[in-house]
Design a protein around this motif. Structure first.
Motif, PDB file in Angstrom:
ATOM      1  N   PHE A 161       0.830   5.505   0.760  1.00  0.00           N
ATOM      2  CA  PHE A 161       0.141   6.639   1.392  1.00  0.00           C
ATOM      3  C   PHE A 161       0.818   7.917   0.906  1.00  0.00           C
ATOM      4  CE2 PHE A 161      -0.028   9.728   4.910  1.00  0.00           C
ATOM      5  CZ  PHE A 161      -1.399   9.904   4.982  1.00  0.00           C
ATOM      6  N   GLU A 195      -2.014  13.177  -6.983  1.00  0.00           N
ATOM      7  CA  GLU A 195      -2.879  12.203  -7.672  1.00  0.00           C
ATOM      8  C   GLU A 195      -2.093  11.486  -8.770  1.00  0.00           C
ATOM      9  OE1 GLU A 195      -7.148  14.460  -6.924  1.00  0.00           O
ATOM     10  OE2 GLU A 195      -6.307  14.454  -8.936  1.00  0.00           O
ATOM     11  N   ALA A 238      -0.176   3.083  -8.353  1.00  0.00           N
ATOM     12  CA  ALA A 238      -1.203   2.086  -8.702  1.00  0.00           C
ATOM     13  C   ALA A 238      -0.697   1.215  -9.850  1.00  0.00           C
ATOM     14  CB  ALA A 238      -2.508   2.780  -9.089  1.00  0.00           C
ATOM     15  N   TYR A 245       0.542  -0.835  -6.153  1.00  0.00           N
ATOM     16  CA  TYR A 245       0.247  -0.378  -4.789  1.00  0.00           C
ATOM     17  C   TYR A 245      -1.207   0.019  -4.668  1.00  0.00           C
ATOM     18  CZ  TYR A 245       5.146  -0.109  -3.427  1.00  0.00           C
ATOM     19  OH  TYR A 245       6.426  -0.420  -3.100  1.00  0.00           O
ATOM     20  N   ARG A 246      -1.899  -0.481  -3.639  1.00  0.00           N
ATOM     21  CA  ARG A 246      -3.235   0.024  -3.336  1.00  0.00           C
ATOM     22  C   ARG A 246      -3.092   1.233  -2.430  1.00  0.00           C
ATOM     23  NH1 ARG A 246      -7.288  -3.952  -1.267  1.00  0.00           N
ATOM     24  NH2 ARG A 246      -8.351  -1.966  -1.065  1.00  0.00           N
ATOM     25  N   GLU A 247      -4.138   2.048  -2.408  1.00  0.00           N
ATOM     26  CA  GLU A 247      -4.083   3.273  -1.628  1.00  0.00           C
ATOM     27  C   GLU A 247      -4.240   2.967  -0.142  1.00  0.00           C
ATOM     28  OE1 GLU A 247      -6.751   7.125  -1.850  1.00  0.00           O
ATOM     29  OE2 GLU A 247      -6.326   6.327  -3.843  1.00  0.00           O
ATOM     30  N   ARG A 260     -12.077   9.934  -6.995  1.00  0.00           N
ATOM     31  CA  ARG A 260     -11.627  11.283  -6.630  1.00  0.00           C
ATOM     32  C   ARG A 260     -12.744  12.314  -6.728  1.00  0.00           C
ATOM     33  NH1 ARG A 260      -6.052  10.321  -9.982  1.00  0.00           N
ATOM     34  NH2 ARG A 260      -5.146   8.929  -8.429  1.00  0.00           N
ATOM     35  N   ALA A 318      -0.005   8.945  -7.215  1.00  0.00           N
ATOM     36  CA  ALA A 318      -0.853   7.800  -6.840  1.00  0.00           C
ATOM     37  C   ALA A 318      -1.103   6.932  -8.075  1.00  0.00           C
ATOM     38  CB  ALA A 318      -2.175   8.291  -6.249  1.00  0.00           C
ATOM     39  N   ALA A 348     -10.034   5.202 -10.477  1.00  0.00           N
ATOM     40  CA  ALA A 348      -9.358   6.220  -9.655  1.00  0.00           C
ATOM     41  C   ALA A 348     -10.025   7.572  -9.869  1.00  0.00           C
ATOM     42  CB  ALA A 348      -7.874   6.294 -10.006  1.00  0.00           C
ATOM     43  N   ARG A 408       0.825  -1.202   0.000  1.00  0.00           N
ATOM     44  CA  ARG A 408       0.000   0.000   0.000  1.00  0.00           C
ATOM     45  C   ARG A 408       0.863   1.257   0.000  1.00  0.00           C
ATOM     46  NH1 ARG A 408      -5.432  -0.292   2.055  1.00  0.00           N
ATOM     47  NH2 ARG A 408      -6.072  -2.462   2.035  1.00  0.00           N
ATOM     48  N   GLN A 468      -5.004   4.637   3.672  1.00  0.00           N
ATOM     49  CA  GLN A 468      -5.617   5.845   4.233  1.00  0.00           C
ATOM     50  C   GLN A 468      -4.753   6.463   5.324  1.00  0.00           C
ATOM     51  OE1 GLN A 468      -8.200   7.198   2.807  1.00  0.00           O
ATOM     52  NE2 GLN A 468      -8.328   5.433   1.427  1.00  0.00           N
TER      53      GLN A 468
END
Ligand code: SAM
Ligand code: SF4
Length: 469
Positions: free
Chosen positions: A25, A39, A46, A50-52, A171, A42, A167, A23, A54
């Protein structure tokens, strides 16, 4: 090794076992352009699997996307890095590594100094180099402490992976699109020309394609971004130079786009075509963020702003003639070196004269390497404080008066998310005001006519009259 595996191979040895989910962050500080860059980072993460995450605590890859505009912004980041070092130590003891990246304008300005102050950092990458993140991580695996803070000639945007429809949808229905970067104005207080480099603009095609992809995934509102967005000078398909007004017209023609905004503009680049676009382009919100910084010509000259207070008032008058319901917001700096009480009074006069819908005010903060940091006549902290409070009180009165004046009006509201309670939706007016109204979640993504029934401290309450689209 294929490029798409670079981040995987860049994992520190104590990273998650094969097959385990990784993941990322990403935390962004500062301006809207940093939000856009975050973004895009990110999107890179991705693409690398990688997953997001929190929270930083759940991440294997942590990116701080930093701001350098004022001293407090930088200090906040060093303190955050201290906490992340502890997290990294804890995670290492638990047998799982964390890769720590510092991106953004502080990374650009301080480069290797960041590694000296916080050796736990693995990669320092400036805003013009983040498309190279996969290869930088590979380097960091072999030799932690990689710095990429040059201004490479290649087209960063062309090398960024496009956001996936998922994604984009996550958003929300309002998105940012950077169309211009850097600045050649060199206002004497500002680090931007040093951290973001020379002005450059994306092509019309690249911008319109990106907006079309966003619209196809549900985006209804786009804010065109640039450090100096109205200095935009991209090229069309024939290589012809195109200004921001024409770019706005091309963006408004993208099916699905209901509202456009642009920020941040310089008064010196506010030309007739752009003012005419406010009259002619229905999708362009009647709201203009136009920083003036000071109402004193003496201070404006010292700031190297290249415009006078009267030029600013003239733009406001011409924009109001073209679009009578246009409203303004601005940025102000108080306590610039040499600012007298009379200079400050001139700023208050300009504010009274314009009547702003909102405004941001800052105490002048010396930035290393800028001319104003070395200037004589630095102002006492207590005077800056007093002037800031006085200016803020005035613009707060104006903000509330503006909000109050919208009561009884019908405004177009783009609903963006569920409201604070069940059966309610929340959106934004053309003037960036938060608006709450009763209505079903199916209104999210809809631009509706809303009658404003009350102005509260930080939001408006409205009644949906009719969905306009
Ligand atoms: N490009 C925009 C313009 O032309 O005004 C603004 C860019 S800057 C990222 C955003 C705001 O930060 C500025 O408008 C200014 O008010 C404030 N700012 C920049 N440098 C500053 C400094 N050294 N001290 C205090 N405020 C500053
Ligand atoms: Fe900074 Fe804006 Fe001046 Fe450029 S125009 S130097 S970004 S304040």
């Amino acid at each position: 090794m294929s490029d798409s595996n670079v981040l995987e191979d860049a994992r520190p040895s104590a990273s998650p076992a094969r097959g385990e989910e990784r993941r990322a962050f990403i935390k962004s500080f500062g301006c809207q352009m940093n939000v856009y860059d975050a973004e895009r980072m990110a999107d890179i993460a991705a693409e690398e699997g990688y997953r997001e995450a929190q929270r930083a605590e759940d991440a294997d890859l942590i990116v701080l996307n930093t701001c350098h505009i004022r001293e407090r912004a930088s200090e906040k980041i060093y303190s955050e890095l201290g906490k992340l070092k502890e997290l990294k130590d804890q995670r290492r003891r638990a047998g799982r590594g964390v890769t720590l990246i510092v991106a953004g304008c502080l990374a650009q300005a301080e480069g290797a100094e960041i590694l000296r102050r916080q050796p736990a950092v693995d990669v320092v990458v400036g805003p013009q180099s983040y498309h190279r993140l996969p290869e930088l991580l590979r380097e960091a695996r072999l030799r932690p402490g990689v710095v990429a803070a040059d201004f490479p000639a290649e087209d960063k945007f062309a090398r960024l992976p496009p956001a996936t429809p998922d994604a984009i949808a996550r958003r929300g229905v309002a998105a940012f699109v950077t169309v211009q970067e850097g600045c050649d104005k060199f206002c004497s207080f500002c680090v931007v020309p040093y951290t973001r480099g020379a002005e450059s603009s994306r092509s019309v095609r690249a911008v319109v394609d990106e907006i079309a992809r966003l619209a196809a995934a549900g985006v209804r509102e786009v804010m065109l971004l640039g450090q100096n967005v109205n200095a935009y000078h991209g090229r069309d398909g024939d290589g012809r130079p195109v200004g921001l007004a024409e770019l706005i017209r091309a963006a408004a023609a993208v099916p699905g786009i209901a509202r456009l905004r642009y920020a941040t503009s310089h008064p010196g680049d506010m030309n007739e075509e752009l003012i005419a676009a406010h009259r002619d382009v229905a999708a362009l919100a009647p709201y203009l963020h136009l920083p003036v910084q000071s109402g004193s010509d003496r201070v404006l000259k010292a700031m190297n702003r290249r415009h006078r207070a009267a030029d600013y008032l003239d733009i406001v008058a011409r924009a109001r003639a073209a679009r009578p319901d246009i409203a303004f917001s601005s940025d102000f700096i108080v306590g610039y070196p040499g600012e007298t009480d009379a200079d400050f009074e001139a700023t208050l006069r300009l504010i009274r004269n314009v009547g702003f819908a909102s405004a941001y005010a800052f105490k002048y903060s010396p930035r290393p390497g800028t001319p104003a940091a070395e200037a004589a006549g630095q102002i006492d902290a207590s005077i800056k404080e007093r002037r800031l409070a006085e200016l803020q009180a005035l613009v707060e009165d104006q903000r509330q008066a503006f909000n109050q004046a919208t009561v009884g009006r019908r405004l177009e509201v783009l609903f963006e998310k569920p409201g604070r309670r069940a059966g309610q939706v929340a959106g934004r007016s053309p003037y960036m005001q938060a608006v709450f109204a009763d209505g079903p979640e199916s209104l999210i993504g809809v631009m509706a006519q809303v009658e404003i029934i009350a102005a509260e401290a930080h939001s408006l309450r409205g009644r949906v009259v009719s969905p306009a689209s």
